[in-house]
Design an enzyme around this catalytic site. Structure first.
Site, mmCIF file in Angstrom:
data_model
loop_
_atom_site.group_PDB
_atom_site.id
_atom_site.type_symbol
_atom_site.label_atom_id
_atom_site.label_comp_id
_atom_site.label_asym_id
_atom_site.label_seq_id
_atom_site.Cartn_x
_atom_site.Cartn_y
_atom_site.Cartn_z
ATOM 1 N N SER A 50 -21.863 -39.216 40.988
ATOM 2 C CA SER A 50 -22.474 -40.440 40.464
ATOM 3 C C SER A 50 -22.938 -41.356 41.586
ATOM 4 C CB SER A 50 -21.473 -41.191 39.573
ATOM 5 O OG SER A 50 -20.461 -41.776 40.378
ATOM 6 N N ASP A 83 -25.456 -38.168 38.762
ATOM 7 C CA ASP A 83 -25.093 -38.875 37.529
ATOM 8 C C ASP A 83 -25.345 -40.376 37.647
ATOM 9 O OD1 ASP A 83 -23.930 -39.083 34.949
ATOM 10 O OD2 ASP A 83 -22.001 -39.643 35.825
ATOM 11 N N HIS A 84 -25.902 -40.965 36.590
ATOM 12 C CA HIS A 84 -26.096 -42.416 36.482
ATOM 13 C C HIS A 84 -26.791 -43.015 37.701
ATOM 14 C CE1 HIS A 84 -24.396 -43.567 32.636
ATOM 15 N NE2 HIS A 84 -23.473 -42.650 32.812
ATOM 16 N N ASP A 105 -30.696 -43.596 34.814
ATOM 17 C CA ASP A 105 -30.133 -44.547 33.856
ATOM 18 C C ASP A 105 -30.944 -45.836 33.843
ATOM 19 O OD1 ASP A 105 -28.656 -46.130 32.207
ATOM 20 O OD2 ASP A 105 -26.761 -45.926 33.316
ATOM 21 N N HIS A 177 -17.285 -45.371 28.173
ATOM 22 C CA HIS A 177 -16.884 -45.016 29.528
ATOM 23 C C HIS A 177 -15.493 -45.549 29.871
ATOM 24 C CE1 HIS A 177 -21.323 -44.474 30.578
ATOM 25 N NE2 HIS A 177 -20.751 -43.331 30.872
ATOM 26 N N HIS A 205 -21.616 -38.928 26.987
ATOM 27 C CA HIS A 205 -20.954 -39.614 28.085
ATOM 28 C C HIS A 205 -19.667 -40.250 27.550
ATOM 29 C CE1 HIS A 205 -24.496 -40.191 31.094
ATOM 30 N NE2 HIS A 205 -24.668 -39.085 30.390
ATOM 31 N N GLY A 206 -18.788 -40.639 28.460
ATOM 32 C CA GLY A 206 -17.555 -41.284 28.034
ATOM 33 C C GLY A 206 -16.636 -40.365 27.255
ATOM 34 N N ASN A 227 -19.749 -34.950 29.460
ATOM 35 C CA ASN A 227 -19.349 -35.503 30.750
ATOM 36 C C ASN A 227 -17.910 -36.001 30.686
ATOM 37 O OD1 ASN A 227 -22.087 -35.149 31.192
ATOM 38 N ND2 ASN A 227 -22.450 -37.223 31.922
ATOM 39 N N THR A 230 -12.957 -39.889 33.851
ATOM 40 C CA THR A 230 -11.732 -40.694 33.883
ATOM 41 C C THR A 230 -10.492 -39.887 33.508
ATOM 42 O OG1 THR A 230 -12.999 -42.693 33.359
ATOM 43 C CG2 THR A 230 -10.631 -42.769 32.951
#
Length: 281
Positions: A50, A83-84, A105, A177, A205-206, A227, A230
């Protein structure tokens, strides 16, 4: 094994009715663990770095080179994904580093500006054979597609893809997220509607906050890239804490990083099975 295109993995996922696992790399140990888990599951995998991880590392090229070398030495089919990314200069650097795909993004921008900038990025990337993922959710919202309660409208999603030419779309269906508990409830009927309306692979996502059963149901409804960051970071940190608590005299980082790496590898293999990707190598 040489890196493979992200497009190839997503095409296989669509044809096979599974989802590609896309896992974030911050440290070299993340890349090693993700690849080891993919080898165990005999599954393709997407290694994603990211913009935040690039900032932490002080640049993209060194971490990208290290991840690429680990992937080449692995037996798992792997793709490299940015990513992002919000900065066009970072996307250009990713192209120079051999990334197969980027996630641009522009989700916090107003609709017209998001469409314009995403279309420009997509045209530039397509000239270089790079797949583009984009995000659409709350139009102009502070947190984009992952503001709590926001849901992607299928008609707007189809229009966005048509106007920008993107190859994959991250959609808002109930995830968020940075969740550290796995209790998110996804809108499964909406995922099915989006899958029918949008002609490119859908991305979740998240996903760290989504329980196993819901992840599997989302894949069955049409989600094709998932994705996860965390959740793996939490397991990694838990293993480090346990090692240091068990032996406060530890000073060699290899002694507490190795168990953390092993924990993430095992979880990656397990999650790839949940996503239906096991044995799809």
């Amino acid at each position: 094994m040489p890196l493979i295109p992200t497009a190839h993995i997503l095409r296989s996922a669509e044809d096979g009715g599974f989802a590609a696992g896309s896992f974030n790399v911050i440290l070299l140990e993340h890349a090693q663990a993700i690849l080891a888990g993919a080898e165990q599951a005999k599954a393709p995998v997407i290694l994603q770095i990211s913009e935040n991880a690039v900032r932490y590392q002080g640049g993209l090229a060194p971490i990208a080179a290290a991840v690429r070398e680990q992937a080449v030495r692995s037996q798992a089919p792997a793709a490299l994904h940015l990513d992002h990314a919000t900065r066009f200069d970072l996307i250009r650097e990713a192209a120079d580093c051999g990334f197969a795909s980027v996630m641009y993004d522009g989700s916090t921008l107003p609709w017209a500006e998001n469409v314009r900038s995403t279309a420009e990025v997509t045209a530039w990337c397509h000239e270089r054979g790079i797949l583009v993922e984009a995000e659409l959710g709350e139009i102009g919202g502070k947190d984009g597609a992952h503001t709590p309660g926001v849901r992607t409208d299928p008609a707007e999603a189809a229009a966005f893809v048509a106007e920008t030419g993107v190859d994959a779309l991250a959609v808002a269906v109930g995830s968020s997220h940075a969740m550290t508990v796995r209790e998110a409830a996804l809108d499964l009927p909406l995922i099915a509607e989006l899958h029918a309306a949008v002609p490119v692979p859908l991305v979740l996502h998240g996903s760290s906050g989504v329980p196993d059963g819901t992840l599997a149901a989302a894949v069955a409804a049409g989600m094709r890239k998932v994705n996860i960051a965390t959740h793996l970071n939490r397991l990694f940190t838990d293993a480090v804490r346990a090692s240091l608590a068990a032996d406060p005299a530890l000073v060699d980082p290899r002694r507490w990083l190795a168990p953390a790496r092993d924990a993430v590898a095992a979880e990656v293999a397990r999650l790839l099975a949940v996503l239906g990707a096991e044995g799809r190598q």
